[in-house]
Every structure is written in structure tokens, then in C-alpha cells.
Write a protein that holds these residues in place. Structure first.
Motif, PDB file in Angstrom:
ATOM      1  N   VAL A  98      41.722  36.967  47.171  1.00  0.00           N
ATOM      2  CA  VAL A  98      43.039  37.110  46.529  1.00  0.00           C
ATOM      3  C   VAL A  98      42.936  36.737  45.055  1.00  0.00           C
ATOM      4  CG1 VAL A  98      45.349  36.072  46.416  1.00  0.00           C
ATOM      5  CG2 VAL A  98      44.442  36.891  48.607  1.00  0.00           C
ATOM      6  N   ASP A  99      42.234  35.665  44.756  1.00  0.00           N
ATOM      7  CA  ASP A  99      42.052  35.243  43.368  1.00  0.00           C
ATOM      8  C   ASP A  99      41.343  36.324  42.555  1.00  0.00           C
ATOM      9  OD1 ASP A  99      42.201  33.159  41.287  1.00  0.00           O
ATOM     10  OD2 ASP A  99      40.011  33.126  41.490  1.00  0.00           O
ATOM     11  N   GLU A 100      40.267  36.870  43.097  1.00  0.00           N
ATOM     12  CA  GLU A 100      39.526  37.928  42.395  1.00  0.00           C
ATOM     13  C   GLU A 100      40.374  39.190  42.233  1.00  0.00           C
ATOM     14  OE1 GLU A 100      36.591  38.032  40.826  1.00  0.00           O
ATOM     15  OE2 GLU A 100      36.206  35.927  41.250  1.00  0.00           O
ATOM     16  N   PHE A 127      36.372  51.689  36.225  1.00  0.00           N
ATOM     17  CA  PHE A 127      35.579  50.474  36.039  1.00  0.00           C
ATOM     18  C   PHE A 127      35.753  49.491  37.193  1.00  0.00           C
ATOM     19  CE2 PHE A 127      36.684  52.084  31.802  1.00  0.00           C
ATOM     20  CZ  PHE A 127      35.405  52.422  31.373  1.00  0.00           C
ATOM     21  N   LEU A 128      36.906  49.505  37.839  1.00  0.00           N
ATOM     22  CA  LEU A 128      37.155  48.533  38.913  1.00  0.00           C
ATOM     23  C   LEU A 128      36.166  48.698  40.055  1.00  0.00           C
ATOM     24  CD1 LEU A 128      38.828  46.299  40.301  1.00  0.00           C
ATOM     25  CD2 LEU A 128      40.172  48.136  41.322  1.00  0.00           C
ATOM     26  N   LEU A 129      36.036  49.903  40.554  1.00  0.00           N
ATOM     27  CA  LEU A 129      35.222  50.129  41.743  1.00  0.00           C
ATOM     28  C   LEU A 129      33.725  49.942  41.484  1.00  0.00           C
ATOM     29  CD1 LEU A 129      37.144  53.144  43.266  1.00  0.00           C
ATOM     30  CD2 LEU A 129      37.428  50.704  43.746  1.00  0.00           C
ATOM     31  N   GLU A 130      33.323  49.872  40.233  1.00  0.00           N
ATOM     32  CA  GLU A 130      31.925  49.619  39.874  1.00  0.00           C
ATOM     33  C   GLU A 130      31.705  48.186  39.394  1.00  0.00           C
ATOM     34  OE1 GLU A 130      29.524  51.829  40.401  1.00  0.00           O
ATOM     35  OE2 GLU A 130      31.053  53.179  41.200  1.00  0.00           O
ATOM     36  N   TRP A 140      34.775  43.769  42.111  1.00  0.00           N
ATOM     37  CA  TRP A 140      35.003  44.573  43.311  1.00  0.00           C
ATOM     38  C   TRP A 140      33.941  44.273  44.370  1.00  0.00           C
ATOM     39  CZ3 TRP A 140      39.047  46.564  45.283  1.00  0.00           C
ATOM     40  CH2 TRP A 140      38.940  47.449  46.361  1.00  0.00           C
ATOM     41  N   LYS A 141      32.723  44.104  43.935  1.00  0.00           N
ATOM     42  CA  LYS A 141      31.652  43.766  44.881  1.00  0.00           C
ATOM     43  C   LYS A 141      31.911  42.409  45.538  1.00  0.00           C
ATOM     44  CE  LYS A 141      28.101  46.579  42.612  1.00  0.00           C
ATOM     45  NZ  LYS A 141      28.929  47.716  42.653  1.00  0.00           N
ATOM     46  N   ILE A 142      32.404  41.458  44.762  1.00  0.00           N
ATOM     47  CA  ILE A 142      32.749  40.147  45.304  1.00  0.00           C
ATOM     48  C   ILE A 142      33.894  40.283  46.311  1.00  0.00           C
ATOM     49  CG2 ILE A 142      33.765  37.892  44.736  1.00  0.00           C
ATOM     50  CD1 ILE A 142      32.146  38.080  42.073  1.00  0.00           C
ATOM     51  N   ILE A 143      34.938  40.998  45.928  1.00  0.00           N
ATOM     52  CA  ILE A 143      36.095  41.182  46.807  1.00  0.00           C
ATOM     53  C   ILE A 143      35.668  41.797  48.132  1.00  0.00           C
ATOM     54  CG2 ILE A 143      38.227  42.510  47.123  1.00  0.00           C
ATOM     55  CD1 ILE A 143      38.640  42.161  44.031  1.00  0.00           C
ATOM     56  N   THR A 144      34.921  42.890  48.074  1.00  0.00           N
ATOM     57  CA  THR A 144      34.545  43.584  49.315  1.00  0.00           C
ATOM     58  C   THR A 144      33.577  42.765  50.158  1.00  0.00           C
ATOM     59  OG1 THR A 144      32.811  44.824  48.162  1.00  0.00           O
ATOM     60  CG2 THR A 144      34.986  45.882  48.365  1.00  0.00           C
TER      61      THR A 144
END
Length: 130
Positions: free
Chosen positions: A44-46, A89-92, A96-100
Motif C-alpha cells: 500500500v505504501d509503495e 514508466f510505472l509497469l517497468e 511496480w516490481k516491489i508491489i507485485t
């Protein structure tokens, strides 16, 4: 029966602690492990941080937390007008990697009010696997 908690904060990074604390409080009521609670809190923070950095000019950040049968769904959305969401830029991004990596499912889409949002899902493990 699902339970929903919604909070809206100004788009100030200094106030993200409110979203983190609310997430922990709601997640603690579920049969989640301590690590799972920490994971959804960090996600949630990220997500909120990503919305603030990817979509400057927001008037508010909203967090909606839904719980049902050991599953927690968090929707972090931004009160900003933008035609492009998610941004390329978000999905790369590392964010985003941290969130997923922290949740069972994550999507960047528009919420029911057509606002840019990041949706997160975290499932509790069955009691036999905890």
C-alpha cells in the motif's frame, strides 16, 4: 459479508503513514501471518508513493480496504485528471516490481470512479499452512 474501510488524505508523502497504519489495523483482523500483514502494508505504501510520483498534481489519495473470507483487497487511487493510466514508466519501475512481489495480485487500472488506481490482493493461507 465484505467489510470496507475508506480513507482519503491530501497528496502529501508525510501523511502516507496514515495509510500504512490503517492497512495494518484492518489486516490484523484477518487470519494473515505477521509477514503477510507487513507485505500488504508495504505494498500500500509503495502504491501510494507510485501514484504521487507518477501522477503529480493530485488533489487527494484514497485508500479503500475490503476484507472478505480471509482476503484483503486494497485500492489506492488518485484524484487527478490524466488520459494515460497506467503510465509506461510505472509497469517497468522498481516500485511496480516491489508491489507485485509483496501481494498475490496487483493491477494498475481505473477504479469505479474512473480514477487512476492500483489494486492489490492478499490472501490468507489456510490454517493448515500457517
Amino acid at each position: 459479508m465484505p467489510n470496507t474501510v475508506i480513507v482519503t488524505i491530501p497528496p502529501d508523502p508525510a501523511l502516507l503513514h496514515v495509510l500504512r497504519q490503517l492497512t495494518v489495523g484492518v489486516a490484523a483482523r484477518l487470519p494473515l501471518t505477521i509477514d503477510d500483514v507487513d507485505d500488504i502494508r508495504l505494498a500500500v505504501d509503495e502504491a501510494a508513493s507510485a501514484l504521487l510520483t507518477q501522477l503529480p498534481g493530485s488533489s487527494a489519495i484514497e485508500l479503500a480496504l475490503d476484507t472478505d473470507d480471509g482476503t484483503m483487497r486494497a485500492t489506492v487511487s488518485s484524484e487527478v485528471q490524466t488520459a494515460e493510466w497506467p503510465t509506461p514508466f510505472l509497469l517497468e519501475s522498481l516500485q511496480w516490481k516491489i508491489i507485485t512481489g509483496l501481494v498475490d495480485a496487483a493491477t494498475a487500472e481505473r477504479d469505479g470512479s474512473d480514477r487512476p488506481a492500483i489494486m492489490l490482493v492478499k490472501h490468507a493461507l489456510p490454517a493448515s499452512d500457517r
